[in-house]
Motif scaffolding. Structure first.
Motif, PDB file in Angstrom:
ATOM      1  N   ASN A  86     -20.047  27.058 -27.527  1.00 55.40           N
ATOM      2  CA  ASN A  86     -19.524  27.695 -26.125  1.00 55.40           C
ATOM      3  C   ASN A  86     -19.503  26.137 -25.244  1.00 55.40           C
ATOM      4  O   ASN A  86     -19.801  25.191 -25.739  1.00 55.40           O
ATOM      5  N   LYS A  87     -19.225  26.347 -24.299  1.00 60.14           N
ATOM      6  CA  LYS A  87     -18.947  25.194 -23.208  1.00 60.14           C
ATOM      7  C   LYS A  87     -20.330  24.727 -22.724  1.00 60.14           C
ATOM      8  O   LYS A  87     -21.250  25.232 -22.559  1.00 60.14           O
ATOM      9  N   GLU A  88     -20.252  23.267 -23.127  1.00 55.47           N
ATOM     10  CA  GLU A  88     -21.791  22.431 -22.618  1.00 55.47           C
ATOM     11  C   GLU A  88     -21.168  21.129 -22.233  1.00 55.47           C
ATOM     12  O   GLU A  88     -20.078  20.656 -22.035  1.00 55.47           O
ATOM     13  N   ILE A  89     -22.013  20.455 -21.317  1.00 52.17           N
ATOM     14  CA  ILE A  89     -21.743  19.399 -20.729  1.00 52.17           C
ATOM     15  C   ILE A  89     -22.003  18.234 -21.397  1.00 52.17           C
ATOM     16  O   ILE A  89     -23.055  18.072 -22.262  1.00 52.17           O
ATOM     17  N   TYR A  90     -21.012  17.299 -21.573  1.00 51.56           N
ATOM     18  CA  TYR A  90     -21.314  15.826 -22.291  1.00 51.56           C
ATOM     19  C   TYR A  90     -21.205  15.000 -21.476  1.00 51.56           C
ATOM     20  O   TYR A  90     -20.432  14.994 -20.507  1.00 51.56           O
ATOM     21  N   VAL A  91     -21.645  13.656 -21.761  1.00 52.08           N
ATOM     22  CA  VAL A  91     -21.114  12.438 -20.984  1.00 52.08           C
ATOM     23  C   VAL A  91     -20.857  11.310 -22.315  1.00 52.08           C
ATOM     24  O   VAL A  91     -21.315  11.455 -23.424  1.00 52.08           O
ATOM     25  N   MET A  92     -19.901  10.380 -21.931  1.00 52.94           N
ATOM     26  CA  MET A  92     -19.556   9.245 -22.754  1.00 52.94           C
ATOM     27  C   MET A  92     -19.191   8.126 -22.026  1.00 52.94           C
ATOM     28  O   MET A  92     -19.019   8.385 -21.013  1.00 52.94           O
ATOM     29  N   SER A  97     -16.902   6.119 -26.376  1.00 51.99           N
ATOM     30  CA  SER A  97     -18.024   6.005 -27.462  1.00 51.99           C
ATOM     31  C   SER A  97     -18.977   6.476 -26.786  1.00 51.99           C
ATOM     32  O   SER A  97     -18.964   6.949 -25.625  1.00 51.99           O
ATOM     33  N   ASN A  98     -20.006   6.788 -27.635  1.00 53.62           N
ATOM     34  CA  ASN A  98     -21.435   7.246 -27.222  1.00 53.62           C
ATOM     35  C   ASN A  98     -21.383   8.626 -26.684  1.00 53.62           C
ATOM     36  O   ASN A  98     -21.870   8.791 -25.605  1.00 53.62           O
ATOM     37  N   GLN A  99     -20.755   9.594 -27.278  1.00 53.90           N
ATOM     38  CA  GLN A  99     -20.568  11.136 -26.822  1.00 53.90           C
ATOM     39  C   GLN A  99     -21.978  11.816 -26.854  1.00 53.90           C
ATOM     40  O   GLN A  99     -22.430  11.872 -28.010  1.00 53.90           O
ATOM     41  N   VAL A 100     -22.742  12.082 -25.926  1.00 55.95           N
ATOM     42  CA  VAL A 100     -23.915  12.817 -25.693  1.00 55.95           C
ATOM     43  C   VAL A 100     -23.887  14.148 -25.084  1.00 55.95           C
ATOM     44  O   VAL A 100     -23.296  14.485 -24.000  1.00 55.95           O
ATOM     45  N   ARG A 101     -24.298  15.036 -25.907  1.00 55.33           N
ATOM     46  CA  ARG A 101     -24.656  16.365 -25.126  1.00 55.33           C
ATOM     47  C   ARG A 101     -25.712  16.309 -24.254  1.00 55.33           C
ATOM     48  O   ARG A 101     -26.804  15.969 -24.494  1.00 55.33           O
ATOM     49  N   LEU A 102     -25.384  16.815 -22.892  1.00 52.17           N
ATOM     50  CA  LEU A 102     -26.371  16.971 -21.721  1.00 52.17           C
ATOM     51  C   LEU A 102     -27.282  18.394 -21.780  1.00 52.17           C
ATOM     52  O   LEU A 102     -28.213  18.486 -21.212  1.00 52.17           O
ATOM     53  N   THR A 103     -26.126  19.349 -21.902  1.00 53.82           N
ATOM     54  CA  THR A 103     -27.034  20.673 -21.894  1.00 53.82           C
ATOM     55  C   THR A 103     -26.954  21.482 -23.106  1.00 53.82           C
ATOM     56  O   THR A 103     -26.092  20.953 -24.168  1.00 53.82           O
ATOM     57  N   ASN A 104     -27.613  22.477 -23.121  1.00 47.82           N
ATOM     58  CA  ASN A 104     -27.669  23.344 -24.273  1.00 47.82           C
ATOM     59  C   ASN A 104     -28.101  24.884 -23.974  1.00 47.82           C
ATOM     60  O   ASN A 104     -29.205  25.189 -24.123  1.00 47.82           O
ATOM     61  N   ALA A 105     -27.205  25.387 -23.216  1.00 44.06           N
ATOM     62  CA  ALA A 105     -27.735  26.710 -22.870  1.00 44.06           C
ATOM     63  C   ALA A 105     -26.864  27.743 -23.646  1.00 44.06           C
ATOM     64  O   ALA A 105     -25.937  27.644 -24.258  1.00 44.06           O
ATOM     65  N   SER A 106     -27.378  29.213 -23.639  1.00 49.11           N
ATOM     66  CA  SER A 106     -26.851  30.275 -24.197  1.00 49.11           C
ATOM     67  C   SER A 106     -25.430  30.721 -23.479  1.00 49.11           C
ATOM     68  O   SER A 106     -24.598  31.133 -24.157  1.00 49.11           O
ATOM     69  N   GLY A 107     -25.384  30.286 -22.309  1.00 56.66           N
ATOM     70  CA  GLY A 107     -24.176  30.618 -21.707  1.00 56.66           C
ATOM     71  C   GLY A 107     -23.337  29.333 -21.293  1.00 56.66           C
ATOM     72  O   GLY A 107     -23.892  28.291 -21.531  1.00 56.66           O
ATOM     73  N   SER A 108     -22.031  29.603 -20.868  1.00 60.96           N
ATOM     74  CA  SER A 108     -21.269  28.205 -20.721  1.00 60.96           C
ATOM     75  C   SER A 108     -21.690  27.476 -19.372  1.00 60.96           C
ATOM     76  O   SER A 108     -22.039  27.947 -18.672  1.00 60.96           O
ATOM     77  N   ASP A 109     -21.521  26.128 -19.754  1.00 61.80           N
ATOM     78  CA  ASP A 109     -21.989  25.266 -18.777  1.00 61.80           C
ATOM     79  C   ASP A 109     -20.587  24.414 -18.761  1.00 61.80           C
ATOM     80  O   ASP A 109     -19.955  23.927 -19.653  1.00 61.80           O
ATOM     81  N   GLU A 110     -20.125  24.127 -17.509  1.00 63.89           N
ATOM     82  CA  GLU A 110     -18.772  23.943 -17.413  1.00 63.89           C
ATOM     83  C   GLU A 110     -18.174  23.076 -15.902  1.00 63.89           C
ATOM     84  O   GLU A 110     -19.375  23.140 -14.827  1.00 63.89           O
ATOM     85  N   GLN A 111     -16.999  22.457 -15.830  1.00 60.01           N
ATOM     86  CA  GLN A 111     -16.984  21.905 -14.479  1.00 60.01           C
ATOM     87  C   GLN A 111     -17.837  20.807 -13.945  1.00 60.01           C
ATOM     88  O   GLN A 111     -18.366  20.851 -12.600  1.00 60.01           O
ATOM     89  N   PRO A 112     -18.370  19.920 -14.688  1.00 63.03           N
ATOM     90  CA  PRO A 112     -19.134  18.936 -14.197  1.00 63.03           C
ATOM     91  C   PRO A 112     -18.490  17.851 -13.377  1.00 63.03           C
ATOM     92  O   PRO A 112     -17.366  17.459 -13.373  1.00 63.03           O
ATOM     93  N   THR A 113     -19.339  17.674 -12.124  1.00 60.73           N
ATOM     94  CA  THR A 113     -18.872  16.501 -11.129  1.00 60.73           C
ATOM     95  C   THR A 113     -20.138  15.529 -10.895  1.00 60.73           C
ATOM     96  O   THR A 113     -21.336  15.925 -10.704  1.00 60.73           O
ATOM     97  N   SER A 138     -28.217  12.537 -14.421  1.00 63.21           N
ATOM     98  CA  SER A 138     -27.117  12.015 -15.211  1.00 63.21           C
ATOM     99  C   SER A 138     -27.499  12.074 -16.615  1.00 63.21           C
ATOM    100  O   SER A 138     -26.505  11.819 -17.355  1.00 63.21           O
ATOM    101  N   ASP A 139     -28.797  12.079 -17.127  1.00 63.37           N
ATOM    102  CA  ASP A 139     -29.308  11.851 -18.368  1.00 63.37           C
ATOM    103  C   ASP A 139     -29.433  13.258 -19.037  1.00 63.37           C
ATOM    104  O   ASP A 139     -29.767  13.392 -20.103  1.00 63.37           O
ATOM    105  N   GLY A 140     -29.181  14.434 -18.118  1.00 61.40           N
ATOM    106  CA  GLY A 140     -29.204  15.806 -18.525  1.00 61.40           C
ATOM    107  C   GLY A 140     -30.806  16.439 -18.271  1.00 61.40           C
ATOM    108  O   GLY A 140     -30.929  17.556 -18.390  1.00 61.40           O
ATOM    109  N   THR A 141     -31.627  15.700 -17.533  1.00 58.69           N
ATOM    110  CA  THR A 141     -32.928  16.168 -17.376  1.00 58.69           C
ATOM    111  C   THR A 141     -33.029  16.791 -15.916  1.00 58.69           C
ATOM    112  O   THR A 141     -31.901  16.654 -15.203  1.00 58.69           O
TER     113      THR A 141
END
Length: 159
Positions: A86-92, A97-113, A138-141
């Motif tokens: 499902n949709k999760e937020i990533y940063v790279m 390089s260095n693609q890292v997932r920031l969210t891990n939810a049961s529902g979609s996370d999207e449209q980051p800004t 910005s580190d997902g916390t």
């Protein structure tokens, strides 16, 4: 892709090597454009110089990678991806390089800004049912829900 003056004048084509480009955004220094494009029935993220040279594919997998956005300092890109089911937020990094997932939810996370100072990211989440606005560092916390109503929220933006 096209660019033009704020008044609609000087419309100029930015040639890409692929078609169906969407969700384009300028880098903060105005030298690059980041966008996603349909490639083999899925969406991937690319950058290109403003003159149409130096096109680089930043993501390459069988899932949709969408809604890219440069950090204020241009060093990072936040985006959403369906690569984990499902949709999760990533940063790279800006070079992909260095693609890292920031969210891990049961529902979609999207449209980051990004926030203007680059310290936080706002996004839409369906983790609690409806589409609500959340923010996180910005580190997902420190993922925090900001809205709570019966309406669906879309396209968060910072002032």
């Amino acid at each position: 892709l096209y660019k033009m003056g704020i008044d609609g004048s000087n419309k100029t084509h930015i040639p890409t090597e692929i078609g169906n480009t969407i969700a384009a955004e300028w880098s903060h220094d105005g030298t690059k454009v980041i966008f996603n494009a349909y490639t083999n029935d899925n969406q991937e993220i690319y950058t290109i110089d403003e003159d149409g040279t130096n096109q680089i594919r930043l993501t390459n997998n069988s899932a949709n990678d969408m809604n890219p956005s440069y950090s204020p300092d241009g060093s990072k890109i936040v985006f959403d991806s369906e690569r984990d089911g499902n949709k999760e937020i990533y940063v790279m990094n800006a070079d992909g390089s260095n693609q890292v997932r920031l969210t891990n939810a049961s529902g979609s996370d999207e449209q980051p800004t990004w926030s203007p100072d680059g310290k936080q990211i706002a996004f839409i989440s369906q983790r609690d049912g409806g589409r609500e606005i959340y923010k996180m560092n910005s580190d997902g916390t420190n993922q925090t829900r900001l809205t709570n109503n019966s309406h669906n929220e879309y396209s968060p933006s910072w002032k």
